[in-house]
Design an enzyme around this catalytic site. Structure first.
Site, PDB file in Angstrom:
ATOM      1  N   TYR A 139      60.547  61.822 -12.764  1.00  0.00           N
ATOM      2  CA  TYR A 139      60.594  60.828 -11.681  1.00  0.00           C
ATOM      3  C   TYR A 139      61.887  60.019 -11.715  1.00  0.00           C
ATOM      4  O   TYR A 139      62.336  59.531 -10.680  1.00  0.00           O
ATOM      5  CB  TYR A 139      59.412  59.852 -11.794  1.00  0.00           C
ATOM      6  CG  TYR A 139      58.166  60.287 -11.069  1.00  0.00           C
ATOM      7  CD1 TYR A 139      57.617  61.545 -11.260  1.00  0.00           C
ATOM      8  CD2 TYR A 139      57.516  59.408 -10.199  1.00  0.00           C
ATOM      9  CE1 TYR A 139      56.459  61.925 -10.607  1.00  0.00           C
ATOM     10  CE2 TYR A 139      56.350  59.783  -9.543  1.00  0.00           C
ATOM     11  CZ  TYR A 139      55.827  61.033  -9.746  1.00  0.00           C
ATOM     12  OH  TYR A 139      54.680  61.399  -9.094  1.00  0.00           O
ATOM     13  N   LYS A 142      53.645  71.120 -21.670  1.00  0.00           N
ATOM     14  CA  LYS A 142      53.936  72.509 -21.303  1.00  0.00           C
ATOM     15  C   LYS A 142      54.902  73.038 -22.358  1.00  0.00           C
ATOM     16  O   LYS A 142      56.004  73.507 -22.068  1.00  0.00           O
ATOM     17  CB  LYS A 142      54.518  72.544 -19.882  1.00  0.00           C
ATOM     18  CG  LYS A 142      54.674  73.925 -19.282  1.00  0.00           C
ATOM     19  CD  LYS A 142      53.353  74.607 -18.945  1.00  0.00           C
ATOM     20  CE  LYS A 142      53.612  76.042 -18.503  1.00  0.00           C
ATOM     21  NZ  LYS A 142      52.366  76.811 -18.328  1.00  0.00           N
ATOM     22  N   ASP A 160      48.523  73.571 -17.477  1.00  0.00           N
ATOM     23  CA  ASP A 160      47.784  74.463 -16.566  1.00  0.00           C
ATOM     24  C   ASP A 160      46.344  74.635 -17.046  1.00  0.00           C
ATOM     25  O   ASP A 160      45.393  74.567 -16.261  1.00  0.00           O
ATOM     26  CB  ASP A 160      48.504  75.823 -16.409  1.00  0.00           C
ATOM     27  CG  ASP A 160      48.924  76.460 -17.735  1.00  0.00           C
ATOM     28  OD1 ASP A 160      48.844  75.787 -18.786  1.00  0.00           O
ATOM     29  OD2 ASP A 160      49.326  77.641 -17.713  1.00  0.00           O
ATOM     30  N   ASP A 163      50.463  62.329 -12.820  1.00  0.00           N
ATOM     31  CA  ASP A 163      50.284  62.137 -11.381  1.00  0.00           C
ATOM     32  C   ASP A 163      49.310  63.169 -10.839  1.00  0.00           C
ATOM     33  O   ASP A 163      48.358  62.845 -10.121  1.00  0.00           O
ATOM     34  CB  ASP A 163      51.656  62.265 -10.690  1.00  0.00           C
ATOM     35  CG  ASP A 163      51.548  62.113  -9.183  1.00  0.00           C
ATOM     36  OD1 ASP A 163      50.850  61.180  -8.735  1.00  0.00           O
ATOM     37  OD2 ASP A 163      52.158  62.925  -8.454  1.00  0.00           O
ATOM     38  N   ASP A 200      44.878  62.779  -9.933  1.00  0.00           N
ATOM     39  CA  ASP A 200      44.247  63.035  -8.629  1.00  0.00           C
ATOM     40  C   ASP A 200      43.074  63.998  -8.782  1.00  0.00           C
ATOM     41  O   ASP A 200      42.021  63.824  -8.169  1.00  0.00           O
ATOM     42  CB  ASP A 200      45.255  63.618  -7.626  1.00  0.00           C
ATOM     43  CG  ASP A 200      45.955  62.549  -6.794  1.00  0.00           C
ATOM     44  OD1 ASP A 200      46.062  61.403  -7.280  1.00  0.00           O
ATOM     45  OD2 ASP A 200      46.391  62.854  -5.664  1.00  0.00           O
TER      46      ASP A 200
HETATM   47  C1  IPM Z   1      50.682  57.605  -7.647  1.00  0.00           C
HETATM   48  C2  IPM Z   1      51.383  58.002  -6.383  1.00  0.00           C
HETATM   49  C3  IPM Z   1      52.877  57.690  -6.538  1.00  0.00           C
HETATM   50  C4  IPM Z   1      53.385  58.538  -7.678  1.00  0.00           C
HETATM   51  C5  IPM Z   1      53.716  57.890  -5.269  1.00  0.00           C
HETATM   52  C6  IPM Z   1      53.185  57.102  -4.099  1.00  0.00           C
HETATM   53  C7  IPM Z   1      55.172  57.576  -5.500  1.00  0.00           C
HETATM   54  O1  IPM Z   1      51.137  59.329  -6.081  1.00  0.00           O
HETATM   55  O2  IPM Z   1      50.731  56.422  -8.020  1.00  0.00           O
HETATM   56  O3  IPM Z   1      50.064  58.478  -8.259  1.00  0.00           O
HETATM   57  O4  IPM Z   1      53.761  59.707  -7.482  1.00  0.00           O
HETATM   58  O5  IPM Z   1      53.442  58.026  -8.799  1.00  0.00           O
HETATM   59 MG    MG Z   2      49.702  60.292  -7.365  1.00  0.00          MG
END
Ligand code: IPM
Ligand code: MG
Length: 362
Positions: free
Chosen positions: A141, A192, A224, A248, A252
């Site tokens: 990032y 990884k 993975d 990240d 999710d």
């Molecule tokens: C998160 C989001 C952010 C990230 C974005 C909005 C920049 O997806 O906080 O997980 O990638 O960190």
């Molecule tokens: Mg995210």
């Protein structure tokens, strides 16, 4: 000296979900004597529209002076054509980096009341309680060089740099070990290492750090496989520590195990306990201003804020109980609504939590 809280509603559904969290914070102030000083400022697309930058200097100054920041969400389709440095996401990434918030805690907890909302079978997810510890100020990032360049012949090439220093790996693994000690002491480091040198170093440093925590049982997993295991048998995990981008993605996936991404809070902490608190979902512009967004992830972010930055664990517990109470009552925003429960709007959900919390004050 009273603690300082900065509120940054942001874009999309940000303002509506933060408004519900503010109702709850008002109850904490008035009925529980929380006694924090509150400021509000702009970040993301809103800040760009009003002040020409997604992270105005005034906002950054206020954030630096605060003990805790509560953020809604940033981003929207209207900003996608802006140069990268002016996009709303830069506001968020700038705050993380400028405030030194390297340790991102993303709990994935399945509330028993919501077992039916998950797309996975109830027996796979019931009782789920995972903590993902994501490194937040390094890795791909922020690595340099980065950019899009033109090669000879005119073809363009995009490039980013995945880089971690030993000290960066060490501090995030330490913070994960500290958390693991307070839980079941099982810590899985995800990397990884079969392909990436950065991961090879990550694994080596993680193993070294874990030796300082004899109570912590550390394992390692390739990312993975971890993605697969998360949906196959998620309860094998307790605490997971990983890099910025892997975290990240995995967070999710973990969020969906719990039924809705609209339920999950997060805390991003610096070395001294200051933190930024935000729901892990985004700005969801497609459902903004419809009154259907789930404010519980933001309200649960206030719970984390009370615990980690305001040192008020007893209030954290009351607020968490209030959320569980309204879920027990069967109140559901559309994202978690199932047959037999009562569909409510964003503000009805916030009102219900605030009312329950208030009743606990007496
Ligand atoms: C998160 C989001 C952010 C990230 C974005 C909005 C920049 O997806 O906080 O997980 O990638 O960190
Ligand atoms: Mg995210």
């Amino acid at each position: 000296m009273s603690k300082k809280l900065l509120i940054l509603p942001g874009d999309g559904i940000g303002p509506e979900i933060v408004a519900e969290a503010v109702k709850v914070i008002s109850v904490l102030q008035i009925d529980f004597g929380l006694g924090v000083e509150i400021e509000q400022a702009m970040v993301g697309g809103k800040a760009y529209d009003a002040q020409g930058h997604p992270l105005p200097e005034t906002t950054l100054q206020l954030a630096r002076q605060s003990d805790a920041v509560l953020l809604g969400a940033v981003g929207g389709p209207q900003y996608e054509s802006l140069p990268r440095e002016l996009r709303p996401e830069r506001g968020l990434l700038g705050l993380r980096s400028e405030m030194g918030l390297f340790s991102n805690l993303r709990p994935a907890i399945l509330y028993p009341q919501l077992a039916d909302s998950s797309t996975l079978k109830p027996e796979i997810v019931s009782g789920l309680d995972i903590m993902i510890v994501r490194e937040l100020t390094g890795g791909i990032y922020f690595g340099r060089p980065r950019g899009i360049r033109e090669l000879e012949g005119g073809e363009r090439e995009g490039f980013n740099t995945l880089v971690y220093r030993e000290s960066e790996i060490e501090r995030i693994v330490r913070s994960a070990c500290d958390i693991a000690m307070k839980r079941s002491a099982r810590l899985c480091s995800v990397d990884k290492a079969n392909v990436l040198e950065v991961s090879e170093l990550w694994r080596e440093v993680a193993s070294r750090v874990a030796k300082d925590y004899p109570g912590v049982e550390m394992s390692h997993m390739y990312v993975d496989n971890a993605a697969m295991q998360l949906v196959r048998a998620p309860k094998q995990f307790d605490v997971v520590v990983t890099s910025n981008m892997f975290g990240d993605i995995l967070s999710d996936a973990a969020a969906m195990l719990t039924g809705s991404i609209g339920m999950l809070p997060s805390a991003s902490l610096d070395a001294g306990g200051k933190g930024m608190y935000e729901p892990i979902h985004g700005s969801a512009p497609d459902i903004a201003d419809k009154g259907i967004a789930n404010p519980l992830a933001t309200i649960l972010s206030v719970v984390m804020m009370l615990r980690y930055s305001l040192q008020r664990p007893e209030l954290a517990q009351r607020l968490e109980q209030s959320v569980e109470y309204v879920l027990d009552e069967g109140l559901r925003t559309p994202d978690i609504h199932t047959k037999g429960t009562e569909r409510v709007s964003t503000s009805q959900m916030g009102d219900a939590v605030a009312m329950r919390l208030q009743s606990l004050a007496n």
